[in-house]
Scaffold this motif. Structure first.
Motif, PDB file in Angstrom:
ATOM      1  N   ALA A   9       0.615  -1.120   0.066  1.00  0.00           N
ATOM      2  CA  ALA A   9       0.081   0.004   0.005  1.00  0.00           C
ATOM      3  C   ALA A   9       0.799   1.364  -0.130  1.00  0.00           C
ATOM      4  O   ALA A   9       0.540   2.161   0.670  1.00  0.00           O
ATOM      5  CB  ALA A   9      -1.120  -0.220   1.179  1.00  0.00           C
ATOM      6  N   LYS A  10       2.112   1.244  -0.530  1.00  0.00           N
ATOM      7  CA  LYS A  10       2.933   2.458  -0.759  1.00  0.00           C
ATOM      8  C   LYS A  10       2.677   2.905  -2.236  1.00  0.00           C
ATOM      9  O   LYS A  10       2.818   2.123  -3.307  1.00  0.00           O
ATOM     10  CB  LYS A  10       4.590   2.067  -0.511  1.00  0.00           C
ATOM     11  N   PHE A  11       2.796   4.081  -2.248  1.00  0.00           N
ATOM     12  CA  PHE A  11       2.679   4.843  -3.668  1.00  0.00           C
ATOM     13  C   PHE A  11       4.108   4.720  -4.170  1.00  0.00           C
ATOM     14  O   PHE A  11       5.005   5.061  -3.498  1.00  0.00           O
ATOM     15  CB  PHE A  11       2.393   6.426  -3.253  1.00  0.00           C
ATOM     16  N   SER A  12       3.842   4.260  -5.337  1.00  0.00           N
ATOM     17  CA  SER A  12       5.191   4.296  -6.160  1.00  0.00           C
ATOM     18  C   SER A  12       4.968   4.748  -7.596  1.00  0.00           C
ATOM     19  O   SER A  12       4.056   4.819  -8.087  1.00  0.00           O
ATOM     20  CB  SER A  12       5.615   2.881  -6.184  1.00  0.00           C
ATOM     21  N   LEU A  13       6.201   4.582  -8.194  1.00  0.00           N
ATOM     22  CA  LEU A  13       6.456   5.020  -9.787  1.00  0.00           C
ATOM     23  C   LEU A  13       7.057   4.057 -10.277  1.00  0.00           C
ATOM     24  O   LEU A  13       7.867   3.428  -9.889  1.00  0.00           O
ATOM     25  CB  LEU A  13       7.087   6.389  -9.928  1.00  0.00           C
ATOM     26  N   ARG A  14       6.510   3.329 -11.577  1.00  0.00           N
ATOM     27  CA  ARG A  14       7.122   2.303 -12.483  1.00  0.00           C
ATOM     28  C   ARG A  14       7.339   2.840 -13.777  1.00  0.00           C
ATOM     29  O   ARG A  14       6.393   3.378 -14.301  1.00  0.00           O
ATOM     30  CB  ARG A  14       6.223   1.184 -12.193  1.00  0.00           C
ATOM     31  N   ASN A  15       8.496   2.333 -14.481  1.00  0.00           N
ATOM     32  CA  ASN A  15       8.650   2.446 -15.740  1.00  0.00           C
ATOM     33  C   ASN A  15       7.556   1.717 -16.717  1.00  0.00           C
ATOM     34  O   ASN A  15       7.150   2.259 -17.786  1.00  0.00           O
ATOM     35  CB  ASN A  15      10.050   2.273 -16.088  1.00  0.00           C
ATOM     36  N   TYR A  16       7.429   0.597 -16.113  1.00  0.00           N
ATOM     37  CA  TYR A  16       6.382  -0.260 -16.747  1.00  0.00           C
ATOM     38  C   TYR A  16       5.412  -1.168 -15.662  1.00  0.00           C
ATOM     39  O   TYR A  16       5.854  -1.360 -14.635  1.00  0.00           O
ATOM     40  CB  TYR A  16       7.017  -1.368 -17.718  1.00  0.00           C
ATOM     41  N   THR A  17       4.129  -1.446 -15.943  1.00  0.00           N
ATOM     42  CA  THR A  17       3.400  -2.183 -15.418  1.00  0.00           C
ATOM     43  C   THR A  17       3.074  -3.558 -16.139  1.00  0.00           C
ATOM     44  O   THR A  17       3.426  -3.566 -17.159  1.00  0.00           O
ATOM     45  CB  THR A  17       1.865  -1.398 -15.017  1.00  0.00           C
ATOM     46  N   VAL A  18       2.312  -4.617 -15.568  1.00  0.00           N
ATOM     47  CA  VAL A  18       2.029  -5.711 -16.195  1.00  0.00           C
ATOM     48  C   VAL A  18       1.236  -5.305 -17.474  1.00  0.00           C
ATOM     49  O   VAL A  18       1.280  -5.652 -18.481  1.00  0.00           O
ATOM     50  CB  VAL A  18       1.291  -6.620 -15.276  1.00  0.00           C
ATOM     51  N   ALA A  19       0.229  -4.390 -17.439  1.00  0.00           N
ATOM     52  CA  ALA A  19      -0.652  -3.900 -18.385  1.00  0.00           C
ATOM     53  C   ALA A  19       0.410  -3.585 -19.574  1.00  0.00           C
ATOM     54  O   ALA A  19      -0.244  -3.827 -20.660  1.00  0.00           O
ATOM     55  CB  ALA A  19      -1.674  -2.963 -17.790  1.00  0.00           C
ATOM     56  N   GLU A 116      -4.327 -15.602  -6.913  1.00  0.00           N
ATOM     57  CA  GLU A 116      -4.278 -14.511  -5.862  1.00  0.00           C
ATOM     58  C   GLU A 116      -3.983 -13.258  -6.713  1.00  0.00           C
ATOM     59  O   GLU A 116      -3.567 -12.275  -5.998  1.00  0.00           O
ATOM     60  CB  GLU A 116      -3.047 -15.056  -4.861  1.00  0.00           C
ATOM     61  N   GLN A 117      -4.056 -13.174  -7.922  1.00  0.00           N
ATOM     62  CA  GLN A 117      -3.842 -12.153  -8.559  1.00  0.00           C
ATOM     63  C   GLN A 117      -2.295 -11.467  -8.577  1.00  0.00           C
ATOM     64  O   GLN A 117      -2.011 -10.434  -8.549  1.00  0.00           O
ATOM     65  CB  GLN A 117      -4.657 -10.900  -8.443  1.00  0.00           C
ATOM     66  N   ILE A 118      -1.388 -12.710  -8.185  1.00  0.00           N
ATOM     67  CA  ILE A 118       0.310 -12.291  -8.655  1.00  0.00           C
ATOM     68  C   ILE A 118       0.588 -12.414  -9.928  1.00  0.00           C
ATOM     69  O   ILE A 118       0.202 -13.442 -10.453  1.00  0.00           O
ATOM     70  CB  ILE A 118       0.859 -13.240  -7.368  1.00  0.00           C
ATOM     71  N   PRO A 119       0.930 -11.469 -10.479  1.00  0.00           N
ATOM     72  CA  PRO A 119       1.680 -11.637 -11.795  1.00  0.00           C
ATOM     73  C   PRO A 119       2.857 -12.729 -11.689  1.00  0.00           C
ATOM     74  O   PRO A 119       3.741 -12.748 -11.150  1.00  0.00           O
ATOM     75  CB  PRO A 119       2.007 -10.208 -12.325  1.00  0.00           C
ATOM     76  N   PHE A 163       1.589 -14.618 -17.049  1.00  0.00           N
ATOM     77  CA  PHE A 163       1.465 -13.518 -17.763  1.00  0.00           C
ATOM     78  C   PHE A 163       2.743 -13.396 -18.626  1.00  0.00           C
ATOM     79  O   PHE A 163       2.652 -12.705 -19.897  1.00  0.00           O
ATOM     80  CB  PHE A 163       1.148 -12.230 -17.163  1.00  0.00           C
ATOM     81  N   SER A 164       3.841 -14.102 -18.666  1.00  0.00           N
ATOM     82  CA  SER A 164       4.930 -13.695 -19.163  1.00  0.00           C
ATOM     83  C   SER A 164       5.819 -15.272 -18.879  1.00  0.00           C
ATOM     84  O   SER A 164       5.343 -16.224 -18.155  1.00  0.00           O
ATOM     85  CB  SER A 164       5.764 -12.875 -18.531  1.00  0.00           C
ATOM     86  N   VAL A 165       6.837 -15.393 -19.919  1.00  0.00           N
ATOM     87  CA  VAL A 165       7.652 -16.916 -19.860  1.00  0.00           C
ATOM     88  C   VAL A 165       9.163 -16.453 -19.996  1.00  0.00           C
ATOM     89  O   VAL A 165       9.390 -15.634 -20.892  1.00  0.00           O
ATOM     90  CB  VAL A 165       7.076 -17.628 -20.711  1.00  0.00           C
ATOM     91  N   GLU A 166       9.931 -17.045 -19.239  1.00  0.00           N
ATOM     92  CA  GLU A 166      11.306 -17.019 -19.540  1.00  0.00           C
ATOM     93  C   GLU A 166      11.306 -18.174 -20.305  1.00  0.00           C
ATOM     94  O   GLU A 166      11.294 -19.379 -20.003  1.00  0.00           O
ATOM     95  CB  GLU A 166      12.035 -17.187 -18.224  1.00  0.00           C
ATOM     96  N   ALA A 167      11.888 -17.900 -21.853  1.00  0.00           N
ATOM     97  CA  ALA A 167      11.834 -19.041 -22.698  1.00  0.00           C
ATOM     98  C   ALA A 167      13.439 -19.250 -23.086  1.00  0.00           C
ATOM     99  O   ALA A 167      14.052 -18.351 -23.723  1.00  0.00           O
ATOM    100  CB  ALA A 167      11.432 -18.619 -24.155  1.00  0.00           C
ATOM    101  N   GLU A 168      13.930 -20.266 -22.520  1.00  0.00           N
ATOM    102  CA  GLU A 168      15.411 -20.368 -22.721  1.00  0.00           C
ATOM    103  C   GLU A 168      15.867 -21.374 -23.713  1.00  0.00           C
ATOM    104  O   GLU A 168      15.451 -22.630 -23.652  1.00  0.00           O
ATOM    105  CB  GLU A 168      15.826 -21.100 -21.270  1.00  0.00           C
ATOM    106  N   VAL A 169      16.816 -21.016 -24.529  1.00  0.00           N
ATOM    107  CA  VAL A 169      17.413 -21.998 -25.582  1.00  0.00           C
ATOM    108  C   VAL A 169      16.518 -22.827 -26.386  1.00  0.00           C
ATOM    109  O   VAL A 169      16.490 -24.051 -26.085  1.00  0.00           O
ATOM    110  CB  VAL A 169      18.577 -22.726 -24.730  1.00  0.00           C
TER     111      VAL A 169
END
Length: 277
Positions: A9-19, A116-119, A163-169
Motif C-alpha cells: 500500500a505504498k505509492f510508487s512510480l514504475r517504468n512499466y506495469t504488467v498491463a 491470488e492475482q500475483i503476476p 502473464f509472461s515466460v522465460e523462454a530459454e534456449v
C-alpha cells in the motif's frame, strides 16, 4: 512513469506495469537483466535497462536501489518446496516491492499464484535445474514432437494464468513462431530475437567469468578487472608481510608520537611503582 500502489500500500512510480508489458507485446523490443545487489540494480537503472529480475530474498535491496524499474522476484525451485512455502514467499516478495514473481514450477504452481492475482512469469524450454529430464544442457524443441510438446506447454501455462515466460534456449525460428502466437509476454534467454524481451544475465553481459554460455555475449570484461584485483590483493598482502619482517613497517611517519617531556613525566610517574614491585 506510471503511478501505482504496491502490495504494501505504498505509492510508487514504475517504468512499466504488467498491463504495459502486455500492451507492448510484439510492438517494442525490451531488455531484461538480473539484479541481486544494490550495485547491480543501480547499474541496470543507470544504463536504462527496462526490466530486472532477481532472487526473491533480495527484493527489498533491489527495490531500494532501483525504485522505478519493473522487478520480477524469483521463487527458488529448491528453497520453497511446498505450495504454502511458495505462496508465503510470493506474498513477501510482493510486499517488499516486486511487480511479479517467477517460478520454474509447473502449471499447478502458476495457477496457485495467479488465483491470488500475483503476476507470474513461468519458465519453458531449457530449465537448467531440470535438465536431467532432457538429457543435459541442450536446446529444447529441435524435433517436431518436441516442438509440439513445447507449444502445448505454452498453452498450459496460458491456461494456468501466467502473464509472461522465460523462454530459454529454444531454436530461434521455432520460438519466433510460438512467440507471435502466444498471449504470454516472452523473455528470450538464448532463444533468438523473436521474443518480446531480450534477457541476459548481468554477469554474462559484464563478462564476470572467464567463459559464458554459447547464447551469451560479454559486453564488458569485469573478469579481467577482478583478476587484476585478485592479483593486486595478494601482492599487497605479501609486501605487507615482508615489510613487517624487514622492520620497514610501521615507519616513524606511520606511528603516533608523544613529546619527550610527556614521556619523561610518564616514566617518572611509574618509576616508584616499578621500584616497589
Amino acid at each position: 512513469m506510471k503511478r501505482i500502489y504496491d502490495w504494501d500500500a505504498k505509492f510508487s512510480l514504475r517504468n512499466y506495469t504488467v498491463a504495459d508489458l502486455q500492451a507492448l507485446k510484439g510492438k517494442r523490443k525490451l531488455t531484461q537483466t538480473t539484479a541481486n545487489s544494490a550495485e547491480e540494480a543501480a547499474a541496470a537503472s543507470d544504463a536504462g535497462i527496462d526490466l530486472i529480475m532477481g532472487n526473491a530474498q533480495n527484493t527489498r535491496t533491489v527495490r531500494d536501489a532501483a525504485p522505478n524499474l519493473f522487478f520480477t522476484a524469483a521463487i527458488g525451485l529448491p528453497d520453497f518446496p511446498t505450495e504454502a512455502d511458495v505462496l508465503k514467499a510470493a506474498f513477501q516478495a510482493m510486499k517488499d516491492g516486486a511487480d511479479s514473481v517467477y517460478t520454474a514450477r509447473g502449471p499447478h504452481i502458476v495457477e496457485l499464484l495467479a488465483k491470488e492475482q500475483i503476476p507470474v512469469m513461468c519458465h519453458l524450454g531449457l530449465v537448467p535445474r531440470r535438465s536431467g529430464w532432457n538429457g543435459g544442457l541442450r536446446a529444447v524443441g529441435r524435433t517436431h514432437d518436441e516442438a509440439l510438446e513445447l507449444w502445448n506447454a505454452f498453452r498450459r501455462m496460458e491456461d494456468a494464468g501466467a502473464f509472461s515466460v522465460e523462454a530459454e534456449v529454444i531454436p530461434e525460428r521455432l520460438f519466433s513462431e510460438i512467440s507471435r502466437r502466444t498471449s504470454l509476454v516472452t523473455m528470450s534467454l538464448g532463444s533468438g530475437n523473436g521474443g518480446d524481451v531480450i534477457y541476459l544475465f548481468q554477469n554474462d553481459i559484464c563478462g564476470e567469468q572467464a567463459s559464458s554460455p554459447k547464447h551469451a555475449r560479454a559486453f564488458g570484461n569485469l573478469h579481467a578487472l577482478n583478476e587484476q584485483v585478485r592479483s593486486e590483493r595478494r601482492a599487497a598482502l605479501s609486501a605487507f608481510k615482508e615489510a613487517v619482517r624487514g622492520g620497514s613497517y610501521p615507519a616513524k611517519a606511520e606511528t603516533a608520537r608523544i613529546p619527550d617531556e610527556e614521556l619523561a613525566d610518564f616514566l617518572e610517574a611509574i618509576s616508584p611503582k616499578e621500584a616497589a614491585e
